[in-house]
Design a protein around this motif. Structure first.
Motif, PDB file in Angstrom:
ATOM      1  N   GLY A 278      59.416  83.394 -75.089  1.00  0.00           N
ATOM      2  CA  GLY A 278      59.056  82.013 -74.797  1.00  0.00           C
ATOM      3  C   GLY A 278      58.838  81.203 -76.061  1.00  0.00           C
ATOM      4  N   GLY A 279      58.272  80.026 -75.880  1.00  0.00           N
ATOM      5  CA  GLY A 279      57.975  79.161 -77.007  1.00  0.00           C
ATOM      6  C   GLY A 279      58.971  78.035 -77.155  1.00  0.00           C
ATOM      7  N   LYS A 280      60.265  78.348 -77.239  1.00  0.00           N
ATOM      8  CA  LYS A 280      61.296  77.318 -77.392  1.00  0.00           C
ATOM      9  C   LYS A 280      61.782  76.880 -76.009  1.00  0.00           C
ATOM     10  CE  LYS A 280      63.147  78.725 -81.894  1.00  0.00           C
ATOM     11  NZ  LYS A 280      64.381  79.113 -82.618  1.00  0.00           N
ATOM     12  N   ASN A 281      60.903  76.264 -75.265  1.00  0.00           N
ATOM     13  CA  ASN A 281      61.220  75.838 -73.903  1.00  0.00           C
ATOM     14  C   ASN A 281      61.116  74.314 -73.855  1.00  0.00           C
ATOM     15  OD1 ASN A 281      60.965  78.591 -73.654  1.00  0.00           O
ATOM     16  ND2 ASN A 281      59.589  78.532 -71.897  1.00  0.00           N
ATOM     17  N   GLY A 350      58.063  84.014 -65.499  1.00  0.00           N
ATOM     18  CA  GLY A 350      56.773  84.060 -66.175  1.00  0.00           C
ATOM     19  C   GLY A 350      56.806  83.719 -67.644  1.00  0.00           C
ATOM     20  N   ILE A 351      57.940  83.189 -68.122  1.00  0.00           N
ATOM     21  CA  ILE A 351      58.082  82.868 -69.542  1.00  0.00           C
ATOM     22  C   ILE A 351      57.832  81.379 -69.745  1.00  0.00           C
ATOM     23  CG2 ILE A 351      59.612  82.935 -71.549  1.00  0.00           C
ATOM     24  CD1 ILE A 351      61.222  85.116 -70.082  1.00  0.00           C
ATOM     25  N   GLY A 352      56.705  81.032 -70.327  1.00  0.00           N
ATOM     26  CA  GLY A 352      56.363  79.640 -70.579  1.00  0.00           C
ATOM     27  C   GLY A 352      56.583  79.257 -72.026  1.00  0.00           C
ATOM     28  N   VAL A 524      67.860  83.437 -87.269  1.00  0.00           N
ATOM     29  CA  VAL A 524      67.442  83.015 -85.941  1.00  0.00           C
ATOM     30  C   VAL A 524      67.673  84.102 -84.892  1.00  0.00           C
ATOM     31  CG1 VAL A 524      69.580  81.971 -85.057  1.00  0.00           C
ATOM     32  CG2 VAL A 524      67.360  80.915 -84.503  1.00  0.00           C
ATOM     33  N   ASP A 525      68.458  85.122 -85.216  1.00  0.00           N
ATOM     34  CA  ASP A 525      68.687  86.218 -84.278  1.00  0.00           C
ATOM     35  C   ASP A 525      67.404  86.968 -83.959  1.00  0.00           C
ATOM     36  OD1 ASP A 525      68.983  86.997 -87.086  1.00  0.00           O
ATOM     37  OD2 ASP A 525      69.343  89.014 -86.306  1.00  0.00           O
ATOM     38  N   ARG A 526      66.371  86.797 -84.788  1.00  0.00           N
ATOM     39  CA  ARG A 526      65.091  87.460 -84.527  1.00  0.00           C
ATOM     40  C   ARG A 526      64.285  86.756 -83.444  1.00  0.00           C
ATOM     41  NH1 ARG A 526      65.470  87.702 -90.266  1.00  0.00           N
ATOM     42  NH2 ARG A 526      64.173  85.821 -90.470  1.00  0.00           N
ATOM     43  N   GLU A 527      64.672  85.545 -83.066  1.00  0.00           N
ATOM     44  CA  GLU A 527      63.865  84.787 -82.111  1.00  0.00           C
ATOM     45  C   GLU A 527      64.641  84.148 -80.976  1.00  0.00           C
ATOM     46  OE1 GLU A 527      63.062  80.628 -84.177  1.00  0.00           O
ATOM     47  OE2 GLU A 527      62.545  82.283 -85.529  1.00  0.00           O
ATOM     48  N   GLU A 528      65.952  84.310 -80.937  1.00  0.00           N
ATOM     49  CA  GLU A 528      66.720  83.749 -79.820  1.00  0.00           C
ATOM     50  C   GLU A 528      68.061  84.449 -79.717  1.00  0.00           C
ATOM     51  OE1 GLU A 528      68.989  79.892 -81.712  1.00  0.00           O
ATOM     52  OE2 GLU A 528      66.871  79.655 -81.215  1.00  0.00           O
ATOM     53  N   HIS A 529      68.820  84.072 -78.684  1.00  0.00           N
ATOM     54  CA  HIS A 529      70.129  84.677 -78.449  1.00  0.00           C
ATOM     55  C   HIS A 529      71.245  83.843 -79.081  1.00  0.00           C
ATOM     56  CE1 HIS A 529      68.512  87.756 -75.803  1.00  0.00           C
ATOM     57  NE2 HIS A 529      67.775  86.827 -75.211  1.00  0.00           N
TER      58      HIS A 529
END
Length: 610
Positions: A278-281, A350-352, A524-529
């Protein structure tokens, strides 16, 4: 899609198909449930949002009561969805449409679900449960002479139908505390038999009277909507490689065009996560200038005159009314959004967090100037003429670019740390290059000699500061070895179609690639797809530097990465192919379209048959 394929699992965003009417978009899951539909407009708080709020989000359910198998497809050349259920006793088909009228979009939102029995018997249950609009309203039922309706804040909503077995009363879900979780619903059951027809329609307005159609008119609306979509598709002109995928992407893009103003939403949803942590929503129901630039290019190539003019006019009007600064995105109504609000609901799986609004507003992104001038150049080169006021405004903005390009900015990716991002400088080069072109053909009156001089100065600065001999690449910004896939956009822009760009493609592929997919920038591969659009940008850049066979092979793989009905989200997991981020994502579909157009233009017949 013309072939019916099994729908994906509900645990993946690939499970969702989209329908729309030019005002809003509904997401339909693999069990034919509608888990997202702002009503009546896309930029409203969502009355149906179970995709983000499992407990009180609201949804529209329709499925067999017995166990079933399911497949689905879009009706050919439309955004009308067919879902076929097969049970142990029979088979039935649901046709879902956000219907349009004889004269175009309706002045209200009207979802119609038509159920046709095919063979045997299939018992169906349905439920229309209005949600709390992310805990901002408390829905309630009102009895009227026309029957019961549900009020949710300013939204008024009714359910009508024919041969659909409504229950006489509405009840909240039994598993919820009705006092604490107000989720009133209409429910019903019916049996579909061979050649039977059943209709359920949901009609909604906001802050205005509620029109109640009859069931027969709702039924006719489905056929009318199919005819309207096919009429639009006949105007669509693309005779080139990957034509089926390009047309589906064009139809997906059409869903994001907000017809009341001509604005183009970046995506139809908010807060779908980019990674399991989550986080980058963020809320993507806004219109980015960047997206409109790529859209204008696609629309012009498709010969879609009305949408092109509406989008360009909306953008120029919004800039004038919200000026003098150029903003990176605007609301669908054309103003400058400012507030971001976090809602205390669960989020998808459940990912906010779940938010409305987008905090990128107010950032400095110099690349947006290149996007603006690209829009205007594409429009003019298609045979159109700018008005005098726009020409004057562009001259002022071009002068401003001459002074601003040396500044640090947040880059295309809206990063918190400002720097001299290479792709932003290339965007400024593009802005002045296009400004000179527009001046030379008499569309913009201004200091064209100054613009040309400053354009050449930007190129020299980039070549001296942003090129790394050791890396063999344009780096993300000076004094770093980090790489940035957005640099690939400036092969098509014309900044570099030579050896340096070709070498940059290889460096980016090695550092950011995972198979045919691509991450946005180093680390950025450590935190997103992987970011879908970046992969298609690489295909287009390969074609621009003359590596046609590689571009074609890459495209052949990428166009198959959509879900079973050809839609793309923002990101794809390189590990398992699952979807992440908001969807349908305009930038992903635009990247597919523009890569196909570029490859067709520069590779000629090499791509024929694909």
């Amino acid at each position: 899609m013309t072939k019916s394929e099994p729908a994906p699992s509900e645990s993946d965003l690939r499970a969702y198909a989209a329908i729309g009417d030019g005002r809003t978009v509904a997401l339909i899951g693999s069990r034919a449930q509608i888990d997202w539909m702002p009503t009546p407009d896309l930029n409203e708080m969502p009355a149906f949002a179970r995709i983000l709020d499992e407990a009180t989000g609201g949804s529209i359910e329709l499925a067999p009561i017995a166990p079933f198998e399911v497949s689905r497809r879009y009706v050919d050349r439309t955004n009308v969805l067919e879902t076929t259920f097969t049970t142990g006793t029979g088979r039935a088909k649901i046709t879902d449409a956000l219907v349009t009228g004889a004269a175009g979009r309706l002045p209200w939102a009207q979802l119609v679900r038509r159920i046709d029995g095919v063979e045997g018997q299939v018992e169906f249950g349905w439920r229309v449960e209005v949600g709390t609009a992310l805990h901002t309203v408390s829905p309630w039922v009102q009895s009227t002479p026309q029957g019961e309706i549900i009020r949710a804040g300013d939204v008024s909503l009714a359910v009508i139908g024919g041969n659909h077995g409504p229950t006489p009363r509405t009840e909240p879900r039994a598993e919820y505390d009705a006092a604490a979780e107000p989720t009133p619903a209409f429910t019903g059951e019916f049996t579909a038999e061979a050649e039977s027809r059943h209709v359920i329609a949901v009609v909604a307005t906001s802050g205005e009277p509620l029109y109640i159609p009859d069931a027969d008119d709702a039924d006719r609306g489905v056929d009318r909507t199919i005819a309207n979509w096919r009429a639009w598709s006949r105007e669509f002109s693309y005779d080139g490689p990957w034509a089926r995928h390009v047309q589906r992407s064009a139809l997906a893009l059409k869903l994001l065009i907000f017809s009341p103003t001509g604005a183009i939403a970046a995506a139809a949803t908010s807060s779908l996560p980019e990674n399991p942590a989550g986080g980058k929503n963020w809320d993507y129901r806004f219109a980015w200038v960047r997206d409109l630039a790529y859209t204008a290019n696609a629309l012009v190539h498709f010969g879609l005159r009305e949408e092109t003019h509406a989008a360009v006019s909306w953008l120029l009007r919004s800039i004038r009314e919200s000026g003098p600064d150029l903003h990176i995105f605007y609301s669908l109504n054309g103003d400058v959004p400012s507030d971001t609000h976090t809602h205390e609901v669960s989020g998808w799986n459940g990912i906010g967090p779940v938010v409305t609004g987008n905090p990128a507003q107010g950032q400095v992104q110099l690349g947006v100037y290149g996007d603006l001038f690209s829009v205007c150049r594409v429009y003019v080169d298609a045979g159109n003429v700018l008005d005098i006021e726009t020409g004057r405004m562009l001259a002022v903005i071009a002068d401003r670019v001459c002074d601003l390009w040396r500044d640090r900015d947040a880059g295309m990716w809206e990063l918190p740390d400002e720097a001299h991002y290479t792709s932003s400088k290339m965007g400024c080069w593009q802005a002045l290059n296009d400004a000179v072109h527009l001046a030379e053909i008499g569309q913009v009156a201004g200091s064209a000699d100054r613009w040309a001089t400053e354009r050449d100065r930007i190129r020299l600065w980039i070549e001296e500061n942003c090129w790394s001999e050791d890396m063999g690449a344009y780096t993300m910004h000076p004094d770093t070895t980090d790489l940035d896939a957005s640099v690939l956009l400036h092969a098509p822009s014309g900044f570099d179609r030579g050896d340096r760009m070709s070498s940059t493609i290889d460096a980016i592929t090695g550092a950011l690639g995972d198979g045919s997919l691509l991450y946005r920038y180093s680390g950025v591969d450590r935190e997103e797809h992987t970011f879908v659009a970046c992969a298609f940008w690489r295909a287009g850049a390969l074609a621009c530097v003359g590596r046609y066979d590689e571009a074609i092979e890459l495209m052949d793989d990428l166009v198959t990465r959509g879900n079973d009905v050809g839609l793309f989200s923002e990101m794809i997991s390189a590990r398992d192919g699952s979807f992440w981020g908001n969807l349908p994502q305009g930038l992903s579909h635009l990247a597919l379209i523009n890569a196909a157009i570029i490859i067709r233009e520069v590779a000629g017949g090499k791509a024929d048959g694909h």
